[in-house]
Design an enzyme around this catalytic site. Structure first.
Site, PDB file in Angstrom:
ATOM      1  CB  ALA A 160      44.518 -55.050   8.754  1.00 58.15           C
ATOM      2  CB  ALA A 161      48.919 -58.496   6.698  1.00 61.39           C
ATOM      3  CG  ASP A 176      46.070 -55.815  13.440  1.00 60.98           C
ATOM      4  OD1 ASP A 176      46.965 -55.986  14.292  1.00 60.98           O
ATOM      5  OD2 ASP A 176      45.751 -54.699  13.007  1.00 60.98           O
TER       6      ASP A 176
END
Length: 298
Positions: A242-243, A245
């Site tokens: 999820a980096a 995001d």
């Protein structure tokens, strides 16, 4: 300072995450280590990340009528996101099968489910877009819907941040309505035929662009002649799922709050770094204090 009002139009998935020492090759079966099931999807992730970064956020998306949909709504709402525009479609919710290796690298397969039904925005949904400070969108839902939202935002003076992920063709009218384009290297290659060697090619598509480069940081450029490399913040990587995001949401919030755009990119880099320190997607998204702790001003 009043809260930045963000609207995210995008996907919601249930992420089924498994870890293993290595990612399996085609035809190979490996014994994994851990498993967890957490809400995800680029849209839902960015909505939750925007709230944790300090914005108020409404999410325009679609979930299924299954048990995953019930859990997705409950968890996204509990995170503080306005889900009053979240649709329910009969059938399955979106699902992402995520594999993560010991270095934090991942491989993801997404089954869109209800996300594919998010078409023809209603007037209340378009009103929410028009009243926002920033619209954030991705490409895990029908691109026609993203285009409709972006055109409504452009007409109302709402800034449009397009995270053109996953890599797929982007209509010219959507690019014309985009204020800030955010892509990684593979997405940049798909859009322009060039990678990190010629990031300026992205400015043929949008007036401002960010190219995320993983451990090498990020590049920002605009048509006014600015071109800056923002180094990555060094942390121990557990899971990079999820980096991007976290980065995109923090960038939208920081820019919406009035930060200089390059400073907003630096703040976003801190958000991405804070995110990779934990396993999972939405559960790893950092809060504002965590971003501030890692933020490195220029």
């Amino acid at each position: 300072m009043p809260q930045t009002r963000v609207v995210v139009v995008g996907s919601a998935n249930m992420d089924l995450v498994a870890t293993a020492p290595a990612l399996p090759r085609p035809g190979e079966t490996l014994l994994g280590t851990d498993f967890l099931m957490v809400p995800g999807g680029k849209g839902a992730n960015q909505a939750v990340a925007a709230v944790r970064a300090g914005a108020s956020c409404a999410f325009l998306g679609a979930i299924g009528s299954d048990s995953f949909g019930v859990t997705l709504r409950a968890r996204i709402t509990a995170a503080g996101v306005d889900t009053s525009h979240l649709r329910v479609a009969y059938g399955t919710s979106g699902v992402a099968l995520v594999m993560v290796n010991a270095e934090g690298e991942n491989a993801i397969l997404v089954s869109p489910g209800a996300n594919a039904t998010l078409t023809a925005l209603t007037e209340p949904e378009l009103t929410a877009v028009r009243e926002a400070d920033v619209l954030v969108a991705q490409l895990e839902i029908p691109v026609e819907t993203v285009t409709e939202a972006a055109l409504a935002a452009r007409a109302a003076g709402t800034r449009v941040v397009l995270n053109a992920a996953p890599a797929r063709p982007v209509p010219p009218e959507l690019l014309a309505a985009t204020d800030l384009l955010v892509v990684n290297e593979s997405e940049a290659q798909a859009l322009t035929g060039r990678g990190r060697e010629e990031p300026h090619a992205l400015l043929d598509l949008a007036p401002r662009a960010v190219l995320t480069l993983g451990a090498s940081g990020a590049w920002y450029g605009d048509r006014d002649g600015t071109a800056v490399h923002v180094p990555a913040v060094r942390v121990e990587v557990v899971d990079s799922t999820a980096a991007g995001d976290a980065f995109t949401a923090a960038l939208a919030v920081g820019w919406g709050e009035g930060r200089d755009i390059v400073d907003a990119v630096r703040w976003a880099a801190a958000a991405g770094a804070a995110c990779v320190r934990r396993l999972g997607a939405s559960v790893a998204l950092p809060r504002r204090a965590e971003i501030d702790e890692l933020y490195q001003p220029g």
